[in-house]
Design an enzyme around this catalytic site. Structure first.
Site, mmCIF file in Angstrom:
data_model
loop_
_atom_site.group_PDB
_atom_site.id
_atom_site.type_symbol
_atom_site.label_atom_id
_atom_site.label_comp_id
_atom_site.label_asym_id
_atom_site.label_seq_id
_atom_site.Cartn_x
_atom_site.Cartn_y
_atom_site.Cartn_z
ATOM 1 N N LYS A 42 0.828 -1.189 0.000
ATOM 2 C CA LYS A 42 0.000 0.000 0.000
ATOM 3 C C LYS A 42 0.874 1.256 0.000
ATOM 4 C CE LYS A 42 -3.476 -2.159 2.986
ATOM 5 N NZ LYS A 42 -4.086 -2.067 4.339
ATOM 6 N N ASP A 99 7.481 2.967 -2.438
ATOM 7 C CA ASP A 99 7.651 4.038 -1.458
ATOM 8 C C ASP A 99 9.104 4.152 -1.014
ATOM 9 O OD1 ASP A 99 7.613 1.563 -0.145
ATOM 10 O OD2 ASP A 99 6.202 2.169 1.413
ATOM 11 N N ASP A 102 14.684 -0.561 0.877
ATOM 12 C CA ASP A 102 15.271 -0.717 2.203
ATOM 13 C C ASP A 102 16.266 -1.881 2.154
ATOM 14 O OD1 ASP A 102 15.287 -0.211 5.042
ATOM 15 O OD2 ASP A 102 13.924 -1.877 5.324
ATOM 16 N N LYS A 130 17.077 3.850 1.617
ATOM 17 C CA LYS A 130 17.886 3.740 2.844
ATOM 18 C C LYS A 130 19.059 2.816 2.520
ATOM 19 C CE LYS A 130 14.365 3.643 6.451
ATOM 20 N NZ LYS A 130 13.747 2.702 7.417
ATOM 21 N N PHE A 151 13.230 5.002 11.018
ATOM 22 C CA PHE A 151 11.913 4.561 10.565
ATOM 23 C C PHE A 151 11.033 5.770 10.270
ATOM 24 C CE2 PHE A 151 7.800 2.485 10.543
ATOM 25 C CZ PHE A 151 8.106 1.378 9.776
ATOM 26 N N VAL A 152 10.568 5.851 9.022
ATOM 27 C CA VAL A 152 9.785 7.019 8.614
ATOM 28 C C VAL A 152 8.347 6.624 8.260
ATOM 29 C CG1 VAL A 152 11.769 8.364 7.815
ATOM 30 C CG2 VAL A 152 10.625 6.807 6.219
ATOM 31 N N ASP A 158 3.630 3.548 6.361
ATOM 32 C CA ASP A 158 2.910 3.285 7.600
ATOM 33 C C ASP A 158 3.816 2.777 8.706
ATOM 34 O OD1 ASP A 158 3.381 0.652 6.391
ATOM 35 O OD2 ASP A 158 2.067 -0.100 7.966
#
Ligand code: IMP
Ligand code: MG
Length: 179
Positions: A42, A99, A102, A130, A151-152, A158
């Site tokens: 999402k 998004d 990582d 990241k 952590f964003v 989310d």
């Protein structure tokens, strides 16, 4: 909701400006190619919606969903489809819209999947990167912003399904996910 945020990393204005730049570059690179833009749900839903409105070529709207994170704040290399892509990618160029990149595990998984489905090329546009967290040797071809290992949340991202509707990207107070 705003009081759970330690610092604002990227404002609405910064995001809008960078999304426009990314869309211009993508429009130049893919204009004469048969390209499928795929949103990974999402987390990329807001980024995707903003990006496609700045894209200057005909495109269909496509979604898929994978599970990798669950509700926690740590990664896992076990990835499965929760909602597969419903359109054919054979003979087409695939651009995956994420998004954040990582560990890189999601990209490795999707790259192999689309290649196996006959895609001519598979690239990724990740709003955030990241690099410190990478577990595999892969990088997104288009990156909005490199960010530190924190952590964003917000602008689609989310924590435990919350904060996606924040209009900016912020660092969550660690006490929120250490609860
Ligand atoms: P990967 O580790 O590169 O496979 O990224 C998998 C997914 O982890 C991303 O698409 C995000 O949904 C999630 N993720 C990674 N870092 C963060 C973060 O800082 N906040 C929210 N979600 C994150
Ligand atoms: Mg997530």
């Amino acid at each position: 909701m705003n009081s759970d945020i330690k610092t604002i990393l990227l404002t609405r204005e910064q995001l809008a400006k960078r999304v426009k730049e990314l869309a211009q570059k993508i429009s130049e690179d893919y204009r004469n190619k048969d390209c499928v833009l795929v949103s990974v749900l999402k987390g990329s839903f807001i980024f995707y919606a903003d990006l496609v409105r700045e894209i200057d070529f005909h495109t269909t709207i496509n979604f898929l969903r994978v599970s990798s994170y669950g509700s926690g704040a740590t990664s896992s290399a076990k990835i499965t489809f929760k909602y597969p892509l419903d359109s054919k990618v054979e003979g087409k160029h695939v651009l995956v819209i994420e998004d954040i990149i990582d560990s890189g595990n999601t990209y490795v998984f999707l790259k192999k999947y689309f290649k196996d489905q006959g895609a001519l090329s598979v690239s990724m546009c990740a709003l955030l990167d990241k690099p410190e967290r990478r577990e595999v040797d892969i990088s997104a071809e288009y990156v909005g912003f490199e960010i530190p290992n924190e952590f964003v949340v917000g602008y689609g991202l989310d924590y435990d399904e919350k904060y996606r509707n924040l209009p900016y990207i912020g660092v969550l107070k660690p006490e929120i996910y250490k609860k």
